[in-house]
Design an enzyme around this catalytic site. Sequence first.
Site, mmCIF file in Angstrom:
data_model
loop_
_atom_site.group_PDB
_atom_site.id
_atom_site.type_symbol
_atom_site.label_atom_id
_atom_site.label_comp_id
_atom_site.label_asym_id
_atom_site.label_seq_id
_atom_site.Cartn_x
_atom_site.Cartn_y
_atom_site.Cartn_z
ATOM 1 N N CYS A 26 0.831 -1.217 0.000
ATOM 2 C CA CYS A 26 0.000 0.000 0.000
ATOM 3 C C CYS A 26 0.865 1.267 0.000
ATOM 4 O O CYS A 26 1.609 1.518 0.945
ATOM 5 C CB CYS A 26 -0.898 -0.059 1.236
ATOM 6 S SG CYS A 26 -1.685 1.480 1.697
ATOM 7 N N CYS A 29 0.183 3.727 2.838
ATOM 8 C CA CYS A 29 0.689 3.159 4.098
ATOM 9 C C CYS A 29 2.170 3.471 4.259
ATOM 10 O O CYS A 29 2.645 3.745 5.361
ATOM 11 C CB CYS A 29 0.471 1.647 4.135
ATOM 12 S SG CYS A 29 -1.263 1.152 4.034
#
Length: 102
Positions: A26, A29
């Site tokens: 991600c 993230c």
Amino acid sequence: MPKKSFQEIISSPGMPVLVDFYADWCGPCKTMAPILQQVARQYEGKLKVIKIDVDKNPAVAQQYRVQGIPTLLLFHQGKQLWRQSGVVPAHQLSQVVQQHLK
């Protein structure tokens, strides 16, 4: 010493626990990671920061209805105090943590 369960960690008395639901693949993230490190350092001894990989812990992510990542949850003694999905700027995250510290 046996490894503590997620529920034990967020329910323990003492300091609040900031949980980062993330995945290695991600992009947002990865943007959030240094912000979390900064906040963890800033509130060392007052706040516990843990990371939960949604790919390795799908049941925990499902239990807390994590639909997008990163998702941040702040707990104190098992009670959810705050929740936010997406990247949160460091100053905003610090404000949230500060208002929930006793």
